[in-house]
Design an enzyme around this catalytic site. Structure first.
Site, PDB file in Angstrom:
ATOM      1  N   SER A 116      56.014  41.211  52.525  1.00  0.00           N
ATOM      2  CA  SER A 116      54.859  41.648  53.039  1.00  0.00           C
ATOM      3  C   SER A 116      54.567  41.649  54.539  1.00  0.00           C
ATOM      4  O   SER A 116      54.062  42.469  55.089  1.00  0.00           O
ATOM      5  CB  SER A 116      53.836  41.008  52.203  1.00  0.00           C
ATOM      6  OG  SER A 116      53.853  41.135  50.995  1.00  0.00           O
ATOM      7  N   CYS A 122      56.443  38.472  46.942  1.00  0.00           N
ATOM      8  CA  CYS A 122      55.155  38.886  46.367  1.00  0.00           C
ATOM      9  C   CYS A 122      55.240  39.898  45.533  1.00  0.00           C
ATOM     10  O   CYS A 122      55.004  39.976  44.218  1.00  0.00           O
ATOM     11  CB  CYS A 122      54.137  39.205  47.481  1.00  0.00           C
ATOM     12  SG  CYS A 122      52.551  39.432  46.782  1.00  0.00           S
ATOM     13  N   LYS A 139      54.001  38.327  38.189  1.00  0.00           N
ATOM     14  CA  LYS A 139      53.381  37.555  37.518  1.00  0.00           C
ATOM     15  C   LYS A 139      52.096  37.783  37.280  1.00  0.00           C
ATOM     16  O   LYS A 139      51.619  37.461  35.938  1.00  0.00           O
ATOM     17  CB  LYS A 139      53.335  36.006  38.536  1.00  0.00           C
ATOM     18  CG  LYS A 139      52.630  35.066  38.135  1.00  0.00           C
ATOM     19  CD  LYS A 139      51.980  33.857  39.233  1.00  0.00           C
ATOM     20  CE  LYS A 139      51.214  34.722  40.013  1.00  0.00           C
ATOM     21  NZ  LYS A 139      50.812  34.164  41.183  1.00  0.00           N
ATOM     22  N   TYR A 160      51.007  25.412  41.731  1.00  0.00           N
ATOM     23  CA  TYR A 160      50.623  26.790  40.951  1.00  0.00           C
ATOM     24  C   TYR A 160      51.532  27.594  40.070  1.00  0.00           C
ATOM     25  O   TYR A 160      51.031  28.237  39.328  1.00  0.00           O
ATOM     26  CB  TYR A 160      49.693  27.472  42.227  1.00  0.00           C
ATOM     27  CG  TYR A 160      50.891  28.178  43.245  1.00  0.00           C
ATOM     28  CD1 TYR A 160      51.097  29.432  42.858  1.00  0.00           C
ATOM     29  CD2 TYR A 160      51.575  27.317  44.348  1.00  0.00           C
ATOM     30  CE1 TYR A 160      51.938  30.134  43.694  1.00  0.00           C
ATOM     31  CE2 TYR A 160      52.313  28.171  45.410  1.00  0.00           C
ATOM     32  CZ  TYR A 160      52.574  29.366  44.826  1.00  0.00           C
ATOM     33  OH  TYR A 160      53.235  30.128  45.921  1.00  0.00           O
ATOM     34  N   GLU A 195      50.851  28.329  36.415  1.00  0.00           N
ATOM     35  CA  GLU A 195      50.819  29.733  36.031  1.00  0.00           C
ATOM     36  C   GLU A 195      51.566  30.172  35.023  1.00  0.00           C
ATOM     37  O   GLU A 195      51.208  30.654  33.884  1.00  0.00           O
ATOM     38  CB  GLU A 195      50.928  30.734  37.230  1.00  0.00           C
ATOM     39  CG  GLU A 195      49.776  30.530  38.018  1.00  0.00           C
ATOM     40  CD  GLU A 195      50.006  31.417  39.353  1.00  0.00           C
ATOM     41  OE1 GLU A 195      49.109  31.571  40.146  1.00  0.00           O
ATOM     42  OE2 GLU A 195      51.133  31.374  39.690  1.00  0.00           O
ATOM     43  N   HIS A 214      21.799  38.033  37.128  1.00  0.00           N
ATOM     44  CA  HIS A 214      21.790  37.233  36.027  1.00  0.00           C
ATOM     45  C   HIS A 214      22.063  38.320  34.925  1.00  0.00           C
ATOM     46  O   HIS A 214      21.609  39.223  35.006  1.00  0.00           O
ATOM     47  CB  HIS A 214      20.259  36.589  35.765  1.00  0.00           C
ATOM     48  CG  HIS A 214      20.460  36.188  34.652  1.00  0.00           C
ATOM     49  ND1 HIS A 214      20.666  34.768  34.336  1.00  0.00           N
ATOM     50  CD2 HIS A 214      19.407  36.320  33.381  1.00  0.00           C
ATOM     51  CE1 HIS A 214      20.520  34.372  33.147  1.00  0.00           C
ATOM     52  NE2 HIS A 214      19.743  35.231  32.328  1.00  0.00           N
ATOM     53  N   GLU A 223      25.953  33.225  39.515  1.00  0.00           N
ATOM     54  CA  GLU A 223      24.596  32.903  40.017  1.00  0.00           C
ATOM     55  C   GLU A 223      24.714  31.515  40.184  1.00  0.00           C
ATOM     56  O   GLU A 223      23.790  30.904  40.819  1.00  0.00           O
ATOM     57  CB  GLU A 223      23.628  33.525  39.063  1.00  0.00           C
ATOM     58  CG  GLU A 223      23.702  32.830  37.834  1.00  0.00           C
ATOM     59  CD  GLU A 223      22.637  33.504  36.795  1.00  0.00           C
ATOM     60  OE1 GLU A 223      21.433  33.458  37.290  1.00  0.00           O
ATOM     61  OE2 GLU A 223      23.032  33.640  35.737  1.00  0.00           O
TER      62      GLU A 223
END
Length: 453
Positions: free
Chosen positions: A15, A43, A51, A177, A181, A434, A439
């Site tokens: 990348s 990536c 992934k 991570y 994952e 909402h 929120e």
């Protein structure tokens, strides 16, 4: 000025390398990119993109179950791993073609082969020598593996993306991570998952509330987390594996996956011989302009170990091209970088953890935990955790953290606010949408008592 074959040779078409090269080419530079594998890098070909497809595919298991609470009567659902992998690979082929076209359209020459620096201005590719005024190193990173007995039997995330079939049982070693994952992916698809970590909980470096919340959610889904445990050895017998742990426990499994970190990809490419300084793990040492210890050699992305995130590599690649080839000096500020973990449920975070913030002075902490509205009908025992870390003196928000559905999408917007220096008072003055989970970030009013901090 010396007569070089190119103004820029980029080693690595990931990348960061692609972004830097195509921008430099667009500004009129003579550019070549050398890549020994697939265009798109970690990536696109071996990480984030494939992934995420697997994460999407795995999550349908819960979606089908939850549909009944909303009046749907789905028929028998069957999962075909091979179909998912084939569809994923077809999309990766398409994306590689897109990347190749982007390079062509910007007059960048793509050279297939293995590159090595012969000197600060010369790159050898399979015996062919080419010269350049500037050289950019963007060779990424690679999974690191410990030296233990039986390590030859394990796979990494690279191979996990292309397994010929799903195992019935898997042991994942590591708590970062990538580990969590894939634990979520395999678990959702019906695989018996055991995660082995050397620490007291997963995701070292993340906020403690985030770490504990995700660990609880994972265990609620049936994932076994073996804490403060080291793997001593791995043996293969009769088509399965036995994993011997430091507590003398044996875990029988059909697959062992290691996700114990990644190291910069700098071995055997001639960097030290060319005078480029590397740190103790092999990362290229660079300044804020991505310039190495050799004036004409630069590096971006994972290979610098500044922040192993794709958007960071892209930003560094752009900044390099603008600075060097467009006379527009742009540094990359490596702070308030948002990140996501596509676990199940996912994580989004930006800014400082509570511990990091406390090291710089007194803070106020706001934490909210609740069941998502969706699951008030499904009955699924899954919760959301949201957290704000606020400087007590300035009222400035220092960190936003979330575990729960849509966390990465929500945190991306909050990253803009943190970049602009948002205060807690400005959060409080914002009207929420909402009913949404998001929120909650603008309605949290109760500080966590200091004793609980």
């Amino acid at each position: 000025m010396a007569d070089y074959d190119y103004d820029l040779i980029t080693i690595g078409a990931g990348s960061g390398g692609v972004r830097a090269s195509r921008l430099a080419g667009g500004y009129g530079a003579r550019v070549a990119v050398v890549e020994k594998s697939r265009v798109g890098g970690t990536c696109v070909m071996r990480g984030c993109v494939p992934k995420k497809f697997l994460v999407y595919g795995a999550h349908f298991a819960e979606d089908f179950e939850d549909a009944r609470a909303y009046g749907w009567t789905p028929g028998p659902a069957e999962f075909d791993w091979a179909s998912l992998i084939a569809n994923k690979n077809r999309e990766l082929d398409r994306l590689e073609g897109v990347y190749e076209r982007i390079l062509r359209d910007n007059h960048v020459e793509l050279i297939r082969g293995e590159a090595r620096l012969a000197d600060p201005h010369t790159v050898e590719i399979d015996g062919r020598a080419l010269t350049a005024d500037k050289i950019l190193i963007s060779t990424g990173s690679w999974p690191s593996m410990p030296n233990i007995t039986g390590i030859e039997h394990v796979i990494t995330s690279n191979e996990a993306l292309d397994l010929p079939s799903l195992p019935k049982r898997v042991v994942i070693v590591g708590g970062g991570y990538i580990a969590v994952e894939f634990a979520g992916i395999f678990n959702a698809l019906g695989v018996e998952v055991t995660v082995v970590i050397r620490g007291d909980t997963i995701l070292r470096g993340f906020d403690q509330d985030v770490r504990e919340t995700l660990a609880t959610e994972m265990e609620n889904k049936g994932i076994v987390i073996r804490r403060e445990c080291l793997v001593r050895s791995i043996e293969k017998a009769n088509g399965s594996y036995s994993v011997l742990c430091s507590d003398d426990c044996l875990i029988e499994t059909d697959l062992v996956m290691y996700a114990t970190g990644r190291l910069p990809n700098t071995r055997d490419i001639g960097l030290e011989g060319a005078g480029v300084k590397l740190d103790n793990i092999g990362a290229v040492v660079v300044d804020e302009w991505s310039q190495s210890s050799v004036e004409n050699i630069y590096a971006v992305g994972d290979v610098t170990n500044r922040s192993m995130l794709t958007p960071v590599a892209i930003a560094e690649g752009r900044a390099f091209a603008e600075t060097v080839f467009n006379a527009s000096a742009i540094p990359v500020r490596h702070r308030n970088i948002p990140s996501a973990v596509f676990s199940q449920p996912p994580i989004g975070a930006v800014g400082l953890t509570e511990q990091q913030a406390r090291e710089n002075g007194p803070v106020d902490v706001y934490v909210s935990r609740f069941r998502p509205m969706k699951h008030t009908l499904t009955g699924r025992e899954e919760s959301i955790m949201m957290k704000l870390v606020v400087n007590q003196d300035s009222d400035r928000v220092l960190g936003c953290h979330m575990v729960g559905q849509d966390a990465p999408e929500i945190i991306q917007g909050l990253a803009v606010a943190l970049t602009c220096g948002v205060t807690k008072a400005q959060f409080d003055a914002t009207i929420g949408i909402h009913p949404t989970a998001a929120e909650e970030f603008v309605t949290m009013r109760e500080k966590r008592p200091a004793a609980a901090a």
